[in-house]
Scaffold this active site. Sequence first.
Site, short mmCIF file in Angstrom:
data_model
loop_
_atom_site.label_atom_id
_atom_site.label_comp_id
_atom_site.label_asym_id
_atom_site.label_seq_id
_atom_site.Cartn_x
_atom_site.Cartn_y
_atom_site.Cartn_z
N GLN A 22 55.81 46.15 70.16
CA GLN A 22 56.39 45.46 69.01
C GLN A 22 55.36 44.60 68.30
O GLN A 22 55.48 44.33 67.11
CB GLN A 22 57.57 44.57 69.45
CG GLN A 22 58.81 45.32 69.91
CD GLN A 22 58.79 45.61 71.41
OE1 GLN A 22 57.74 45.57 72.05
NE2 GLN A 22 59.94 45.93 71.97
N ASP A 51 65.10 35.20 73.71
CA ASP A 51 66.30 36.03 73.80
C ASP A 51 67.48 35.25 74.36
O ASP A 51 68.63 35.58 74.10
CB ASP A 51 66.02 37.29 74.62
CG ASP A 51 65.13 38.22 73.82
OD1 ASP A 51 63.90 38.03 73.85
OD2 ASP A 51 65.66 39.09 73.10
#
Lengths: 342, 342
Positions: free
Chosen positions: A191, A232
């Site tokens: 990513q 997260d």
Amino acid sequence: MRAVEWMPQNRALRLIDQTRLPGESVTVDCTTVDEVVDAIVRLVVRGAPALGAVGGYGVAVAMAQAEREGWDAARLDGEVRRVRDARPTAVNLAWGADRVIPLMGEGIEAVITESDAIMAEDEAANRELSRLGADWILAHTGRDKVRVLTHCNTGFLATTAWGTALGIVRELHARGVLELVYADETRPLLQGSRLTSWELTHDGIDHVVQVDGAAASTILRGLVDVAIIGADRIARNGDTANKIGSVSVALACADAGIPFVVAAPSSTVDLSTLSGEDIPIELRDGSEVTTLAGVVTAPDGARGFNPAFDVTPSRLISAIVTEQAVVEPDGSSPIDALVATS
Amino acid sequence: MRAVEWMPQNRALRLIDQTRLPGESVTVDCTTVDEVVDAIVRLVVRGAPALGAVGGYGVAVAMAQAEREGWDAARLDGEVRRVRDARPTAVNLAWGADRVIPLMGEGIEAVITESDAIMAEDEAANRELSRLGADWILAHTGRDKVRVLTHCNTGFLATTAWGTALGIVRELHARGVLELVYADETRPLLQGSRLTSWELTHDGIDHVVQVDGAAASTILRGLVDVAIIGADRIARNGDTANKIGSVSVALACADAGIPFVVAAPSSTVDLSTLSGEDIPIELRDGSEVTTLAGVVTAPDGARGFNPAFDVTPSRLISAIVTEQAVVEPDGSSPIDALVATS
């Protein structure tokens, strides 16, 4: 361009297919729960704040499909739960779904309107936390120009717009005080090199891509002033789950004596999770480790071990930034200052 | 099968082409200095102890080429220096060349005989340091079965035979006290997933491959009892250069309170290098970071930052093992106990 968008014409959730970047810029329209879940699991869409919006619109997709296919209430509930639980670590997905589920009785338009609100609030939160984070960093590094290390992707692709950790980078750039960004490539799914570098290139922000294993020595060699990552899930004690490799950046920052900053909207703070030990860590398929972009990188039969996230203990975090506040976990402010008191 | 071998018939240095593993098992024969230097630079052969032997045989290749092509002494000296300096970080390459250069006046056979001795001594050193290392680890972990994390490749491919850190792993396995190996994949060139996993698979040693970013959390989660790495250069104060990503493993071990062990033959100890700050760190081409196996992993124009090694300060090292001794840098034994007192 947004990573997540609602298409009223065909009642579809439109997503930028992030698995195809940076080579190809294409979108996919999800009109069924299977397509939404598949997009979440395959990481067509990822990033905790973006998943918050997907949780909302995903419920709308389920309702539209239920209408077309004549599902009963039990079936619809089961399908909504599939969307909500498609990935376990980022709290935002469930949070987004849970926010719209009480509105299902009012019809699909009410669910869409609430999901639109999630989008708008997230963008506003990103912009505000970016200002707060940039202020904190400039005050604490005492430098005119800062060199930032970041891990994974936390830009507009990971959110509804602008970004969290990468939003702070954008804010520093806009203020003319950003010198250079070190972007960890973020294996296994890259990513950092695929998405963060693509966003930074697009914005003309000077950066280099490095392997994740280089982060610690880049920090210990004094090449970096601050590391900024997303989250997260942030537990009540400040422990933070983020993309695998994050805690290693935190350990290096602690050793080098530079700040390690976590940036996220308040929707990522989960006061019902007491500590990092209570955060479920998604274990993904080992083949993501033993292959790359279709190329097999390990011998036949080799097993990959592939936890998608790690937990950084709050003792290694210098500051957590949301749109509500900056909290230094070792300081006096409690973590719940990160969340709006409504 | 050896990573490095001298072929008397055609006066060639035969190397296993490690860039082609694990997909293809092929060798290349180097009969010119250009071929030797190219093989070193492209990492057809790599690993500090293996490079020691290549330093010796590389001089023999230069002498054979000089004889064929009628070079004068100055040309030969220049070509020998090209072999010696083909990579900067591992001290063994220059050490191997320097060991045979004084014998050049006695003819090529004397150089080959001395290079053969380097090979034999390295294998014996690997086997002895593996015994010493295994003894130390079993004494200090206090476990019946140990779970080991390793980084990069330090097996027979990186040495003349057996291995250093991976030699200790083999020794633990032979003693029946090895539970599981976590092999870091070791980006950018994946020596862990391509080479270490290949060696472990061949030997039937139970292991998993993980991304480098997972190492810290695997250690912090209590899944590992000891980390063992090799070394490219050990300075007089115990600071150790090794493959990029090593210091991040050391930081995690220190935080988790488990031993971090460095294993190398005494030829890797360089008492003329005072500390890690004096070790030259090879900066390789950024394209190794922005591509993988021919697949482009970053957007057009993205720059890779690609230091090939990092330095682990001695304060983070629990033990350094050579065939001569085990030294605990924080303890009372001096680093020069690692080297034979001749």
